[in-house]
Motif scaffolding. Structure first.
Motif, short mmCIF file in Angstrom:
data_model
loop_
_atom_site.label_atom_id
_atom_site.label_comp_id
_atom_site.label_asym_id
_atom_site.label_seq_id
_atom_site.Cartn_x
_atom_site.Cartn_y
_atom_site.Cartn_z
N CYS A 10 0.72 -1.27 0.11
CA CYS A 10 -0.05 0.14 -0.10
C CYS A 10 0.77 1.36 0.01
N ARG A 13 -0.25 4.08 2.27
CA ARG A 13 -1.69 4.58 2.18
C ARG A 13 -2.44 3.97 3.04
N GLN A 17 -9.36 3.46 -0.65
CA GLN A 17 -10.77 4.31 -0.28
C GLN A 17 -11.64 4.03 -1.62
N ARG A 20 -17.31 6.13 0.60
CA ARG A 20 -17.23 6.32 1.96
C ARG A 20 -16.63 5.01 2.63
N PHE A 22 -13.52 2.31 3.53
CA PHE A 22 -12.28 2.18 3.39
C PHE A 22 -11.71 0.79 3.73
N GLY A 30 -3.60 -2.46 7.71
CA GLY A 30 -3.92 -0.99 7.59
C GLY A 30 -2.98 -0.17 8.62
#
Length: 96
Positions: A10, A13, A17, A20, A22, A30
């Motif tokens: 990622c 990041r 997205q 709305r 994620f 994450g």
């Protein structure tokens, strides 16, 4: 263990997205980085369906008498090399 590095999937990041919604990166969960105590590794191997813990529940075990065929009395096998599907009588349901 290694030092923390930027997530190669990622690139900090932390995910993607979509409107709305994620979606967190599956590689770094994450965080945006990997390493140290969050070293990615292979996912744990899952047990076969017939060894799942749900079979210890008496209600489930009584509703489906065979763990292999789930009560259908037939099992299927996909041979990816020959790209064929074989369906046969379940060996667990065959009367002895």
């Amino acid at each position: 263990m290694t030092d923390s590095i930027t997530c190669p999937e990622c690139d900090v990041r932390r995910g993607m997205q979509l409107g709305r919604l994620f979606l967190a990166c599956r590689f770094c969960q994450g965080r945006g980085w990997v390493g140290a105590e969050h070293e990615p590794g292979p996912p744990p191997e899952r047990p076969p369906a017939w060894e799942h813990a749900v079979w210890s529940d008496p209600a489930v075990a009584s509703a489906m008498p065979c763990r292999y065929s789930m009560g259908t009395q037939s099992v299927a096998h996909v041979d990816e090399e020959s790209r064929s599907l074989a369906i046969m009588a379940c060996p667990g349901c065959v009367p002895t």
